[in-house]
Write a protein that holds these residues in place. Structure first.
Motif, PDB file in Angstrom:
ATOM      1  N   PHE A   6      58.362 -18.253  25.077  1.00  0.00           N
ATOM      2  CA  PHE A   6      58.542 -16.799  25.189  1.00  0.00           C
ATOM      3  C   PHE A   6      59.198 -16.443  26.518  1.00  0.00           C
ATOM      4  N   SER A   9      62.923 -17.731  26.583  1.00  0.00           N
ATOM      5  CA  SER A   9      63.914 -17.259  25.617  1.00  0.00           C
ATOM      6  C   SER A   9      63.809 -15.769  25.335  1.00  0.00           C
ATOM      7  N   TRP A  10      62.618 -15.288  24.981  1.00  0.00           N
ATOM      8  CA  TRP A  10      62.494 -13.890  24.576  1.00  0.00           C
ATOM      9  C   TRP A  10      62.459 -12.924  25.745  1.00  0.00           C
ATOM     10  N   PHE A  13      65.934 -12.159  26.819  1.00  0.00           N
ATOM     11  CA  PHE A  13      66.547 -11.372  25.749  1.00  0.00           C
ATOM     12  C   PHE A  13      66.112  -9.908  25.854  1.00  0.00           C
ATOM     13  N   ALA A  63      69.483 -12.464  18.824  1.00  0.00           N
ATOM     14  CA  ALA A  63      68.129 -12.660  18.298  1.00  0.00           C
ATOM     15  C   ALA A  63      68.124 -13.735  17.213  1.00  0.00           C
ATOM     16  N   ILE A  66      68.425 -17.169  18.816  1.00  0.00           N
ATOM     17  CA  ILE A  66      67.177 -17.582  19.460  1.00  0.00           C
ATOM     18  C   ILE A  66      66.169 -18.025  18.410  1.00  0.00           C
TER      19      ILE A  66
END
Length: 72
Positions: A6, A9-10, A13, A63, A66
């Motif tokens: 998380f 990567s997120w 983002f 998104a 990912i």
């Protein structure tokens, strides 16, 4: 492992599209309010749709990539 993915990567983002979105939509507001892009004109409406479509296209593409990298 999930928490680490998380943050790697997120979280970038979310930061990219929230902070970048604030600047993007602030700029869109300014150019529309200043009259540089007039939503009443057909040609200007095309560019407004193109700019907004490009923002959301890259958001969803990013998104998807990912999700593909992490979960497929």
């Amino acid at each position: 492992m999930i928490l680490q993915s998380f943050f790697q990567s997120w979280l970038p983002f979310i930061y990219l599209y929230v902070v970048g979105g604030i600047f993007f939509f602030s700029g869109m507001y300014i150019i529309i309010k200043s009259g540089s892009l007039n939503p009443q004109k057909k040609h200007h409406k095309f560019w407004i749709k193109t700019l907004l479509g490009g923002y959301f296209f890259f958001l969803f593409l990013h998104a998807f990539l990912i999700i593909s990298a992490l979960y497929l």
